[in-house]
Design an enzyme around this catalytic site. Structure first.
Site, PDB file in Angstrom:
ATOM      1  N   HIS A 277      19.062  95.667   6.526  1.00 43.56           N
ATOM      2  CA  HIS A 277      18.756  96.302   7.826  1.00 43.56           C
ATOM      3  C   HIS A 277      18.429  97.791   7.641  1.00 43.56           C
ATOM      4  O   HIS A 277      17.298  98.187   7.819  1.00 43.56           O
ATOM      5  CB  HIS A 277      19.868  96.118   8.876  1.00 43.56           C
ATOM      6  N   ASP A 328      17.755  85.913   7.701  1.00 42.86           N
ATOM      7  CA  ASP A 328      19.072  86.338   8.187  1.00 42.86           C
ATOM      8  C   ASP A 328      19.762  85.293   9.068  1.00 42.86           C
ATOM      9  O   ASP A 328      20.327  84.325   8.569  1.00 42.86           O
ATOM     10  CB  ASP A 328      18.901  87.685   8.903  1.00 42.86           C
TER      11      ASP A 328
HETATM   12 ZN    ZN Z   1      23.217  89.414   7.649  1.00 42.86          ZN
END
Ligand code: ZN
Length: 463
Positions: A277, A328
């Site tokens: 991220h 993810d």
């Molecule tokens: Zn993750």
């Protein structure tokens, strides 16, 4: 014995090449990538690609079990839903998962990945123990479920067992929902030792993932990194970082530093690292993290789904940062769609077009596909850098008969695959390690894998 494929056009790291012969050995490693090979010179038995060939995409971030939960949280539960309210629901789901269900969900997920053009996966694996938080008699039971799933589907894997110890900065004890995740640092290093033979046998790269700065106190972070160094000095290290503004604020309150700033000051961050991220960074953090050689692990559709925020892609690239994409939470399992979301989020934020092109590649799809393959391969710590001798024969044959692609030059076929295939997939076949895993959209285990996946999801929702 080796095998070979000839493509009218193939996407090499430097761009498109014509009349390319790919030849690989029994282990699935490319021996030869030769443009300008005429059809008269081909070795006997060479396959002819039915469309342009592009490198397979490494998926740099996955929590496999969450696929069974995708689409089930799209309703308002509280006044204001966020990542944190989603996490509560995810914990409830995770609390019941069995090793058999994990294998069933992951097997179907990995088949879906292959069908979409992901040819390897970095599995960020954090559910370790039984429903009561006790170790299974085989302490690696759930990791073995994932290894079996990858093997059955035929996808390459980097397995990243997750270290998780606290529920917040400053050593806050874990909560009830986290009981299946918790390991001491020594216990984690012992697990890595235990998993190594099975991983080596299967060609799976083993690394480690300190979950996040809120879940791993500084002393444990140091200890696990030192332990990893003595076991495998080049192993990949992945960490969730700066995904949420609340996490940035908590880190500032705890240490006076922002998460990425703290990490850069307290660990030797280098090209082994994948910062998953890394959304909320200030300019100095963008510069420092990019120049460290770490990969930014972008998960654009998950970040959009969870309302995380928008990564400053131009800033990262201006400092020479490597990056790749991951599915993810698996709200979407398609590298083309994640690249589309990445590019579109930038356009919306900046009110400009064609952000992802670079000095070598003016076509956005070509530029971002190649960059994501390179960064994804680095994060995976595997030889999956694309169509280059010495790398795995992991590639995709585009479907030139798909309506979005028909009659176009190869470069525009890739652009249409990413930007205009209308949520379908313009893919004819997918190969990993030189073996065809998906043909005309179908994987041989598809029917039984779907059945087991649906059964597991139904069980999980009804208990
Ligand atoms: Zn993750």
């Amino acid at each position: 014995m080796s095998q070979s494929l000839w493509a009218e056009q193939a996407l090499l790291p430097e761009g498109w090449a014509r009349h390319v012969l790919l030849r690989w050995n029994e282990a699935g490693t490319l021996l030869q990538v030769t443009p300008g090979t005429s059809t008269e010179e081909l070795p006997a038995g060479t396959h002819r690609a039915s469309g342009p060939v592009i490198p397979g995409m490494p998926n740099l971030h996955s929590h496999a079990f969450q696929r069974a939960f995708a689409g089930l949280t799209e309703y308002r539960d509280q006044g204001q839903d966020s990542f944190w309210t989603w996490r509560t629901l995810m914990y409830r789901f995770a609390a019941r998962l069995s090793p058999e269900q994990m294998e069933a969900i992951a097997t179907w997920l990995y088949i879906e990945m292959l069908q979409a053009g992901y040819t390897s996966v970095c599995e960020f694996h954090y559910i370790h123990h039984d429903a009561d938080g006790r170790a299974y008699s085989d302490d690696g039971a759930l990791a073995h479920s994932l290894l079996r799933a990858a093997k059955r589907a035929g996808i390459g894997m980097t397995l990243l067992p997750v270290l998780y110890q606290t529920s917040g900065f400053g050593g806050t004890p874990p909560n009830e929902g986290q009981r299946r995740f918790i390991r001491s640092t020594d216990n984690m290093l012992a697990l890595l030792d235990k998993l190594r033979p099975a991983c080596d046998l299967q060609g799976v790269r083993l690394g480690v993932a300190p979950h996040s700065l809120r879940a791993v106190p500084p002393a444990s972070l140091n200890a696990v990194l030192a332990g990893l160094d003595s076991i495998s000095p080049n192993a990949p290290i992945h960490i969730h970082i700066a995904e949420q503004t609340a996490e940035v604020e908590a880190c500032l309150a705890w240490s006076g530093q922002r998460p990425v700033q703290w990490l850069m000051n307290h660990a030797q961050v280098d090209s082994r690292w994948c910062l998953v991220h890394a959304t909320h960074m200030d300019e100095a953090e963008y510069r420092g993290a990019a120049q460290s050689g770490a990969v930014a692990g972008l998960c654009p559709t998950t970040e959009a789904n969870l309302g995380d925020g928008i990564f400053d892609f131009p800033a990262w690239r201006s400092f020479g940062g490597a990056w790749g994409v991951g599915s993810d939470s698996h709200a979407c399992v398609d590298p083309a769609e994640d690249l589309l979301m990445l590019e579109y989020s930038q356009r919306l934020a900046l009110r400009r077009r064609n952000i992802g092109s670079d000095s070598e590649h003016s076509q956005v799809a070509r530029a971002i596909w190649l960059q994501a393959v390179a960064g994804g391969a680095q994060a995976a710590g595997r030889s999956v850098q694309g169509l280059v001798p010495g790398q795995q024969a992991d590639f995709i044959v585009l479907d030139e008969k798909h309506v979005a692609l028909q009659g176009l030059p190869a470069d525009l076929m890739l652009a249409s695959h990413v930007f205009a295939s209308s949520r379908s997939r313009a893919i004819s076949s997918v190969w990993t390690g030189g073996r065809q895993r998906v043909k005309d959209g179908f994987h041989p285990l598809q029917s039984e894998a779907i059945e087991a996946f649906v059964r597991s999801r139904t069980e999980l929702l009804s208990t």
